[in-house]
Design a protein around this motif. Structure first.
Motif, short mmCIF file in Angstrom:
data_model
loop_
_atom_site.label_atom_id
_atom_site.label_comp_id
_atom_site.label_asym_id
_atom_site.label_seq_id
_atom_site.Cartn_x
_atom_site.Cartn_y
_atom_site.Cartn_z
N MET A 38 29.98 57.07 79.78
CA MET A 38 30.58 57.62 78.55
C MET A 38 29.64 57.41 77.38
O MET A 38 28.86 56.46 77.36
CB MET A 38 31.91 56.90 78.26
N GLN B 110 38.94 58.07 77.67
CA GLN B 110 37.64 58.66 77.37
C GLN B 110 36.95 59.20 78.61
O GLN B 110 36.34 60.28 78.57
CB GLN B 110 36.72 57.64 76.66
N SER C 73 34.17 61.93 77.58
CA SER C 73 33.77 61.42 76.25
C SER C 73 34.18 62.34 75.10
O SER C 73 33.71 62.20 73.98
CB SER C 73 32.25 61.19 76.15
#
Ligand code: PMP
Length: 367
Positions: A71, A231, A236
């Motif tokens: 991420m 996330q 992300s």
């Protein structure tokens, strides 16, 4: 034309010139789109391509196994060491975590974790932070939810040469100041995170690498932007990622690949750091490094001048003359004083040699 300088900043730090030039070239019009990367929707096809290519390149450079998510998040190293207990503290019923505190940054991380559970200090308390006690003396708790450490302490210059053995307890590592300076076996870790602004880009983006089985265990109070599950399942993009910082990091990854990858960064890091430490060792006490040679950082090299406590006027003179000669940002962190040389990926071997020459001349003129 730019004047001669070598930037030894501890971070935000020097970027490869080729990266800055490419960013300059593409600043107003990214690859014929007519807009800057700064002006693009984070959900556009153009930015998606940047995001995905950057992730692929990082996976390749670090050899990240398939059962890990990557991420690119906001919040910096500080945001991410705060997110660690929020995501992992309740992995085991005791809500206890082990912290190896070897300097400022792991100490801050441990203090943050105390808000969410019990922190067990693995190492005896110290304020000196000049060595890592032998692993046979560590007070590890087999019931801990995770074990946390900082691979390289940017302020004190303590770097782990080996990955701590945790006997199956998930290992969490802050690699902010040495990521991509040496190969690492990612499969030994539960979580790796690193702010970009030292070795891999500019401030704003933080790389977070998490093993799949540690995702989805966050505490109820964990903010969604810091929740690994939220996330990672949104690639992300749960909220706006730091798009321009991701783009710059992508350029740095391409540059690292063009230089021969992590193996070549590792080799250069070895050569650069020993070039400077050799001057210190051969100076007959003129330069003094307080650190145990077994854990001396290759990326942040702190030392004093004149004596181990430092001679203020000599250090001041060193910094003034260095700045005048173009050797910038060599002042030690305000909490430890003295000198600190930071040798991240963008600093070349030749630049380290130039600084070594300056340091030798300074001995000759001031002994
Ligand atoms: N960890 C380490 C090892 C660092 O060097 C730093 C910043 N110098 C941080 C965490 C904090 O990073 P940030 O300022 O991005 O929150």
């Amino acid at each position: 034309e730019k004047k001669f300088v070598i930037n030894f900043s501890a971070g935000p730090a020097k970027l490869p010139e080729a990266v800055l030039r490419q960013a300059q070239k593409e600043m107003l019009d990214y690859q014929d789109t007519g807009v800057s990367v700064m002006e693009m929707s984070h959900r556009s096809a153009d930015f998606s391509k940047i995001l995905n290519t950057t992730e692929q390149n990082l996976r390749e450079l670090l050899d990240v196994p398939d059962n890990y998510k990557v991420m690119f998040l906001q919040g910096g190293g500080t945001g991410q060491f705060s997110a660690v207990p929020l995501n992992l503290m309740k992995l085991k019923p005791g809500h206890t975590a082990d912290y190896l505190v070897t300097g400022t940054w792991s100490a801050k991380a441990a203090n943050e974790a105390k808000k969410y559970g019990t922190v067990n200090m693995v190492l005896p308390a110290t304020k000196k932070y000049t060595s890592i006690p032998d692993a046979s003396t560590w007070n590890l708790n087999p019931e801990a939810s995770y074990v946390y450490y900082c691979a390289n302490e940017t302020v004190h210059g303590v770097e782990f040469k080996d990955i701590p053995e945790t006997n199956g307890v998930p290992l969490v590592c802050d690699m902010s100041s040495n990521i991509l300076t040496r190969p690492v076996d990612v499969s030994k870790f539960g979580v790796i995170f690193a702010g970009a602004q030292k070795n891999i880009g500019c401030a704003g983006v933080t790389v977070v690498i998490v093993r799949d089985d540690l995702i989805g265990q966050a505490m109820d109070v964990c903010p969604s932007v810091f929740d690994y599950k939220v996330q990672s399942s949104n690639n992300s993009l749960y909220n706006t990622p730091p798009t321009y910082s991701v783009y710059i990091m992508g350029l740095v990854f391409n540059w690292i690949k063009s230089q021969g990858g992590v193996a070549s960064m590792d080799h250069n890091s070895q050569v650069k750091s020993s070039t400077i430490y050799n001057v210190v060792e051969e100076s007959d006490g003129f330069y003094c490094c307080p650190l145990d040679p077994k854990c001396r950082s290759r990326t942040n090299l702190p030392f004093r001048i004149g004596s181990i406590e430092g001679n203020d006027s000599l250090e001041k003179k060193f910094l003034e003359e260095a700045t005048k000669a173009g050797y910038l940002q060599l002042k030690g962190h305000r909490s430890v004083g003295g000198i600190r040389v930071s040798l991240y990926n963008a600093v070349s071997v030749e630049e380290a040699h130039l600084l070594a020459g300056f340091m030798r001349n300074f001995i000759a003129d001031n002994r």
